[in-house]
Design an enzyme around this catalytic site. Structure first.
Site, short mmCIF file in Angstrom:
data_model
loop_
_atom_site.label_atom_id
_atom_site.label_comp_id
_atom_site.label_asym_id
_atom_site.label_seq_id
_atom_site.Cartn_x
_atom_site.Cartn_y
_atom_site.Cartn_z
N ASP A 37 1.26 -1.50 0.13
CA ASP A 37 -0.27 0.05 0.23
C ASP A 37 0.70 1.47 -0.18
O ASP A 37 0.19 2.02 0.40
CB ASP A 37 -0.85 0.02 1.49
CG ASP A 37 -0.34 0.48 2.39
OD1 ASP A 37 0.84 -0.02 2.82
OD2 ASP A 37 -0.99 -0.15 3.39
N GLY A 38 2.33 0.70 0.00
CA GLY A 38 3.16 2.69 -0.45
C GLY A 38 3.74 3.29 0.75
O GLY A 38 4.86 3.68 1.29
N ARG A 100 16.13 26.54 1.99
CA ARG A 100 16.52 27.41 1.49
C ARG A 100 15.04 28.49 1.20
O ARG A 100 15.24 29.30 1.43
CB ARG A 100 16.60 26.60 -0.45
CG ARG A 100 17.69 26.30 -0.48
CD ARG A 100 16.83 25.63 -1.98
NE ARG A 100 18.17 26.56 -3.01
CZ ARG A 100 17.26 26.07 -4.33
NH1 ARG A 100 17.00 24.73 -4.68
NH2 ARG A 100 17.67 27.03 -5.04
N HIS A 134 22.44 26.77 3.65
CA HIS A 134 22.12 27.44 3.36
C HIS A 134 21.80 28.76 4.49
O HIS A 134 22.85 30.16 3.59
CB HIS A 134 20.71 27.45 2.42
CG HIS A 134 20.66 29.19 1.30
ND1 HIS A 134 21.01 28.81 0.62
CD2 HIS A 134 19.97 29.88 1.80
CE1 HIS A 134 20.47 29.82 -0.16
NE2 HIS A 134 19.28 30.73 0.46
N ASP A 177 25.71 35.83 -5.44
CA ASP A 177 24.74 36.89 -4.62
C ASP A 177 24.38 37.72 -3.53
O ASP A 177 26.48 36.94 -2.88
CB ASP A 177 23.25 36.50 -4.75
CG ASP A 177 23.45 35.01 -3.67
OD1 ASP A 177 24.07 35.09 -2.69
OD2 ASP A 177 22.55 34.05 -3.93
N LYS A 206 21.92 40.16 -7.37
CA LYS A 206 20.66 39.17 -7.56
C LYS A 206 19.23 39.04 -7.30
O LYS A 206 19.37 39.27 -6.48
CB LYS A 206 21.48 37.72 -7.38
CG LYS A 206 20.13 36.23 -7.87
CD LYS A 206 20.60 35.08 -7.19
CE LYS A 206 19.91 34.45 -5.84
NZ LYS A 206 20.35 33.06 -6.26
N ARG A 208 15.48 37.25 -6.53
CA ARG A 208 14.36 35.86 -7.18
C ARG A 208 12.83 36.00 -6.77
O ARG A 208 12.97 36.77 -5.58
CB ARG A 208 14.92 34.31 -6.14
CG ARG A 208 14.26 33.56 -6.69
CD ARG A 208 14.89 32.47 -5.76
NE ARG A 208 15.39 32.23 -6.27
CZ ARG A 208 16.76 31.43 -6.71
NH1 ARG A 208 15.07 30.85 -7.75
NH2 ARG A 208 17.72 30.78 -7.09
N ASP A 231 29.34 29.49 -3.86
CA ASP A 231 28.36 28.95 -2.75
C ASP A 231 28.06 28.33 -1.67
O ASP A 231 29.52 27.14 -2.69
CB ASP A 231 27.61 29.44 -4.64
CG ASP A 231 26.18 29.86 -4.07
OD1 ASP A 231 26.01 30.29 -2.94
OD2 ASP A 231 25.43 29.76 -5.08
N THR A 239 21.69 30.59 -10.52
CA THR A 239 22.65 31.75 -10.19
C THR A 239 23.79 31.27 -10.74
O THR A 239 24.81 32.87 -10.39
CB THR A 239 22.59 31.41 -8.53
OG1 THR A 239 20.86 31.51 -8.41
CG2 THR A 239 22.92 32.01 -7.76
#
Length: 322
Positions: A37-38, A100, A134, A177, A206, A208, A231, A239
């Site tokens: 059933d997963g 992020r 990050h 960035d 930069k 976003r 980075d 990026t």
């Protein structure tokens, strides 16, 4: 501390094996089963009662399972370890997902890092170890349990030195960035000290909005220089592409890219192959298969092993974070 037990789920066992080899400890046994059933079941097979337990597992998507599936299995496994009587449970996650989206930029935006922290704490995690988050402040503020933030700077630095020792031209370290300036500056200072010569700095503007990236103005001097683009993550490569194009347009003679994590999603390899990039170096915090010839893999397993050793021996571990 009591005896050490080192675990990994099936996904990521190769990297955990490298950590185990560097640590001189075997991987403990566990069972994973999937049902029709997963749903799934995961449990330790080795006795962990009273043990100092470390789960080594990056959280990422691959052809077998999604990020969310790996996350859920980790949470269930940590819960099972707690119920089996583990004295302490440390989640060693070289790449930690959902890092992020670290702040609200639109009305009613979620804060996934904070929710992730609550989930790990709820199942009994007492220490969380990761590599180059990050946003360090968001990572540390999200968790109430102990956190250990390791740096790949020494690995990136040694690679850079191997490429630049005989380089007579000016050097510059570029952040793609504004958010990565502090990370790039730390590497620039270390590189300048090791080489005994000045190293310049630069960054690329930069912006976003959703998946759309704009900006691209280069701030800093790279004319005639060898440029290191630094980075924390290469995902789609968008990026990095903008940063390389800006550096090339600014007159850079050689361009190399260094990143802690190589996700390389979508058309990343194809996009990066079209750039004037001499080399790309990433750690193996995420599994890498069939990397192009100009890509280099830096082993962070010994760093993870050393962090585990020091945590188990009750320190000193904080110097690994500086």
């Amino acid at each position: 501390m009591s005896r050490l037990k080192l675990f990994s789920l099936d996904a990521g066992a190769d990297f955990a094996g490298r950590v185990a080899a560097a640590l001189g400890e075997p991987l403990a046994r566990h069972e994973e089963r999937c049902f029709a059933d997963g749903e799934h079941k995961v449990r330790p097979l080795d006795d962990v009662e009273g043990a100092d337990v470390f789960l080594v597992q990056s959280l990422y998507r691959d052809h077998c399972s999604s990020v969310d599936e790996k996350l859920l299995r980790c949470l269930f496994f940590i819960g099972a370890l707690r119920d089996a009587g583990a004295a302490r449970i440390t989640a060693v996650m070289p790449y930690l997902c959902y890092g992020r989206k670290d702040r609200r930029t639109k009305l009613h935006d979620p804060l996934p890092t904070r929710y992730l922290a609550s989930l790990f704490e709820a199942v009994g995690t007492q220490v969380v170890v990761t590599l180059d988050a990050h946003n360090l402040a968001a990572f540390e503020n999200a968790f109430r349990c102990r956190t250990l933030h390791l740096l790949s700077e020494s690995l990136l630095l040694e690679f850079a030195l191997s490429q630049l020792l005989a380089e007579p031209r000016p050097l510059s370290v570029l952040s793609p960035d504004e958010g990565g300036i502090k990370r790039a500056e730390a590497l620039r200072e270390a590189l300048s000290e090791r080489l005994g010569r000045p190293v310049g700095c630069a960054f690329v503007e930069k912006y976003r909005s959703g998946e759309k990236i704009s900006g691209g103005t280069l701030v800093g001097e790279v004319q005639g220089a060898v440029v290191l683009v630094v980075d924390d993550l290469i995902a789609s490569g968008a990026t990095l592409c903008r940063a390389v194009e800006a550096a090339h347009g600014g007159g850079a003679q050689r361009i190399l890219a260094l990143a802690s994590h190589g996700q390389f999603s979508g058309d990343a390899f194809s996009n990066l192959s079209q750039l004037p990039l001499e080399a790309v170096a990433v750690t193996n915090s995420l599994p890498q298969l069939n990397l192009p010839q100009s890509f280099h893999l830096l082993d962070c397993a010994p760093l993870m092993a050393e962090a585990i050793r020091r945590l188990h021996d009750c320190g000193p571990v904080s110097e690994l974070t500086l």
